[in-house]
Design a protein around this motif. Sequence first.
Motif, PDB file in Angstrom:
ATOM      1  N   SER A  46       0.843  -1.201   0.000  1.00  0.00           N
ATOM      2  CA  SER A  46       0.000   0.000   0.000  1.00  0.00           C
ATOM      3  C   SER A  46       0.877   1.249   0.000  1.00  0.00           C
ATOM      4  O   SER A  46       1.761   1.384   0.852  1.00  0.00           O
ATOM      5  N   THR A  55      -4.610  -9.211   2.263  1.00  0.00           N
ATOM      6  CA  THR A  55      -5.608  -8.411   2.973  1.00  0.00           C
ATOM      7  C   THR A  55      -6.975  -8.609   2.324  1.00  0.00           C
ATOM      8  O   THR A  55      -7.080  -9.301   1.303  1.00  0.00           O
ATOM      9  N   VAL A  98      -5.202  -0.553   6.152  1.00  0.00           N
ATOM     10  CA  VAL A  98      -3.811  -0.854   5.820  1.00  0.00           C
ATOM     11  C   VAL A  98      -2.955   0.384   6.062  1.00  0.00           C
ATOM     12  O   VAL A  98      -3.422   1.515   5.949  1.00  0.00           O
ATOM     13  N   GLN A 105       2.295  -1.625   3.624  1.00  0.00           N
ATOM     14  CA  GLN A 105       1.767  -2.917   4.058  1.00  0.00           C
ATOM     15  C   GLN A 105       1.438  -3.762   2.831  1.00  0.00           C
ATOM     16  O   GLN A 105       0.816  -3.285   1.886  1.00  0.00           O
TER      17      GLN A 105
END
Length: 385
Positions: A74, A277, A283, A287
């Motif tokens: 991210s 995820t 997030v 990540q």
Amino acid sequence: MKHDILILTAFFAITGLRFIGLSVFPNAKKFNATITSTTQPIKVETTLTKKALSLGRISLNGTLEAEETATVSSPIMGQIKSLPVQEGQTFKAGQIIAIIDVQYIPAQRHQLLTGVSQAQIGVTVATAFQTQTLANKTQAQAQLKQAKARQQEAKTKLQEAQAQLDEAQLNQQSMAMLRRDGAVSQSQLDTANTQVTLLKSRIQQTQAEIEQAKQEIEQANAGLKQAFFQVQQAQARVEKARFQVQQVQAGLKSATTNLDHRIVKAPFAGVVTKKHTQVSAIVGFDQPLLTLESSDRLNFNVAVPESMISLVKPGDEVEVQLHALNRSVRGRVSQIIPSANLNSRSFTAKIALKNPTNLMPGMFGRIELPHKKTLSHHNSPESLI
């Protein structure tokens, strides 16, 4: 009676089958024991069939692997709004693979835009102050120059007046002596006296002008010193204001970039191998979101036994058989890992496929290599099968 007959019939049937089995397979127990005692784990995936050897070929099994693997992280902190791909799903380069909701960024961007405007106003004010201080400095320099010029002019006048006074005093003394002798009139002596008085007055006035010019020079020097200090202050204010603008603009650029990064796109064409995820998850920056493997650049990796490494060389053209798809793909040996695996005593040959269309990492395949007639006896067909 019927019960006894059935028992005897079953007994003779079983006995007869056992006799037939021992007659046809007299070494069955010995055969089974041999299989158990001689079975060893195979560490190298090398398949040598009689058919392949009869054709002078050696078959080696391998697996398709992606040349490029990446874990997409991210770029910002936020909440996963959309994750439109699943594990095992293929995707194209540039395809949207995640959307992150960042509600705070638009407000932050608006605030930073206001900050940029205010910082630019600060630069304008500081620049105007700098312009004024430079003008004050120029004016102070001009005043100093003028004061020095007046002082120099007054000194020149003083020298001239002093010389005239000296001459007038000599004339006065001569007139006084001639008046005692009656050679000149009293008016002539008075004129000489008046000339001396006027010259002395002029000298005093010129000395006052010199003193005034001296004071003006001191004031001009003080003003110039203050002007230099103000210029330095103004320069510092301008630099500070410009730095503030740069800081705010950098924050604005970061916010704008983050706003753009709400949409995460695939860096290459490939397949999703793992999701880290889920939708609605929060997030943080950097990540992991997804692990991707490329599908347009695939290698066929195969373990080559040490005794056969001479059969594979970088640049060799190889045909990879993919039985699951009932097709073959041409490739070229791009690399041979130089360090042998200590457990299997094999090398890894990487074969770059030329046309990996519709292929997936993990697929099983096989290549055939030309069999060398000079293989030692322990590598003979009878010992390798």
